[in-house]
Design an enzyme around this catalytic site. Structure first.
Site, mmCIF file in Angstrom:
data_model
loop_
_atom_site.group_PDB
_atom_site.id
_atom_site.type_symbol
_atom_site.label_atom_id
_atom_site.label_comp_id
_atom_site.label_asym_id
_atom_site.label_seq_id
_atom_site.Cartn_x
_atom_site.Cartn_y
_atom_site.Cartn_z
ATOM 1 N N ASP A 1 0.953 -1.399 0.000
ATOM 2 C CA ASP A 1 0.061 -0.163 0.284
ATOM 3 C C ASP A 1 0.755 1.305 -0.131
ATOM 4 O O ASP A 1 2.131 1.619 0.789
ATOM 5 C CB ASP A 1 -0.337 -0.252 1.523
ATOM 6 C CG ASP A 1 -2.554 0.516 0.745
ATOM 7 O OD1 ASP A 1 -3.319 0.209 1.080
ATOM 8 O OD2 ASP A 1 -1.834 2.280 1.042
ATOM 9 N N CYS B 1 -14.630 -0.605 -7.402
ATOM 10 C CA CYS B 1 -15.409 -0.201 -5.960
ATOM 11 C C CYS B 1 -16.313 1.185 -6.920
ATOM 12 O O CYS B 1 -17.166 2.064 -6.270
ATOM 13 C CB CYS B 1 -14.951 -0.232 -5.330
ATOM 14 S SG CYS B 1 -13.375 0.922 -4.969
#
Length: 389
Positions: free
Chosen positions: A246, A333
């Site tokens: 990340d 998403c």
């Protein structure tokens, strides 16, 4: 209660119970409206249609009810009771192995602009409309009444969803430092104070569980790991190696904490704070299972073209790196990216990488994130599980 009069013929979508009224459908109002107030929507002939929260912008009214009733404490109590009953019916509420779930999912629970996620004995409430923000204390009171001893705390978190208001995150009922919740028997620290959304991506619960069944003996790469949810499930599934990536240092710290919470001193996991595209570019071809769960690449229709290019590029890199016989979990998403948009982007990536690919599963949001049948826009999460030769 002030009225909004629609242009002639603009009530058709509302007669099909779509919960949004766009500004272009409004003919006039009978008074100056304040953002967030409840308004009475009527046809050009003056016939009652709906009650909803008014807000300036493209979506001018979010419909609360198509019944001519009162928006009072009884209304909030009834709506929240309906939401809880559905979660009980699907077995997600009152489950000791899973005290993490979404109780209210906006339009999907006929409460547009409101999100409530439950983490153990704390409910995190988030407003996405000024109307819900103004009603937050009434909603919290109703939430306590409906949930009873299931919750002890209500944390309000709307600074990022309503940045143009002077609102502060904080407890509006109770207060607790215990931020550990249980999902399918695994423990997670939930950062509702500073984390994204309400602190955890509840919508990937069933997809994480599916990944666990594919993880045995695999070398796993979890891109955009955030809290490390997929990584922890992969470890319980007996993966031989799990790498979490990340770009956020806070996310990496949270991932490491969640791994340690469930698998203390386990040496099969490593976490890297690095840009996803850069990591994939430099990674070797030594992964058998890759998860791509990026943040929304497109938050509005104007960004759709660039978003699809981004999904294609990201998936192509994964196809290039994954081992033959590997499995790719890939997601979008972005609400404006349809299932067909996303599939075409992934198909293009597979063709550019010159890999043979088969679809094993088509994934979506779980049942506690229901889609109002009259509001197809609520279907936002889509994913594919792919076998790559």
């Amino acid at each position: 209660m002030k009225k909004i009069y629609l242009k002639r013929g603009k009530e058709e979508s509302l007669l099909r119970f779509h919960p949004w009224i766009f500004s272009g459908a409004i003919h006039h109002t009978d008074d100056q409206l304040q953002e967030g107030e409840v308004v009475r929507v009527v046809s050009a002939n003056g016939d009652f249609i709906a009650l909803g929260h008014y807000q300036e912008g493209s979506i001018a009214v979010r419909v609360l009810t198509f019944d001519d009733t009162s928006i009072d404490q009884d209304f909030w109590q009834a709506q929240l009771c309906s939401a809880l009953k559905m979660r009980q019916a699907i077995g997600i509420a009152d489950n000791p192995q899973n005290n993490t779930y979404r109780l209210v999912h906006g339009e999907g629970d006929n409460l547009p602009g409101l999100i409530v996620d439950v983490y153990g004995d704390t409910a995190v409430m988030q407003a996405h409309s000024i109307g819900m923000h103004l009603c937050r204390h009434d909603i919290a009171k109703a939430l306590v009444g409906v949930m009873g001893n299931r919750i002890k705390n209500i944390y309000y978190k709307s600074e990022t969803t309503l940045p143009y208001l002077e609102t502060e995150n904080g407890f509006i009922a109770g207060g607790s430092d215990n931020n550990t919740a249980v999902e399918n028997g695994l423990k997670f620290h939930v950062d509702w104070l500073h984390g994204q959304k309400t602190g955890f991506f509840v919508d990937q619960r069933e997809n994480r569980s599916l990944l666990e069944h594919y993880a045995k003996g695999k070398r796993v790469l979890n891109m955009f790991c955030y809290t490390g949810g997929f990584s922890v499930y992969a470890m319980r599934g007996n993966a031989t190696l799990v790498h979490s990536v990340d770009s956020s240092a806070k996310a990496i710290d949270l991932t490491r904490a969640n791994v340690e919470l469930n698998f203390p001193k386990d040496k099969c996991h490593e976490a890297f704070c690095e840009d996803a595209f850069k990591y994939l570019e430099n990674a070797g071809s030594n992964y058998d299972l890759i998860i791509l769960d990026p943040p929304a690449f497109a938050k509005h229709r104007g960004a759709l073209h660039n978003a699809l290019k981004g999904y294609t590029r990201l998936n192509m890199k994964a196809f290039e790196k994954i081992q033959p016989g590997g499995i790719l979990f890939t997601f979008s998403c972005s609400q404006v990216v349809t299932k067909d948009h996303f599939r075409n982007a992934v198909f293009t990536a597979a063709a550019q990488a010159k890999r043979k690919v088969r679809i094993l599963h088509q994934l979506h949001q779980p049942a506690d994130h229901p889609i109002n049948i009259y509001h197809p826009e609520g279907e936002y999460l889509k994913g594919l599980v792919l076998y790559v030769e």
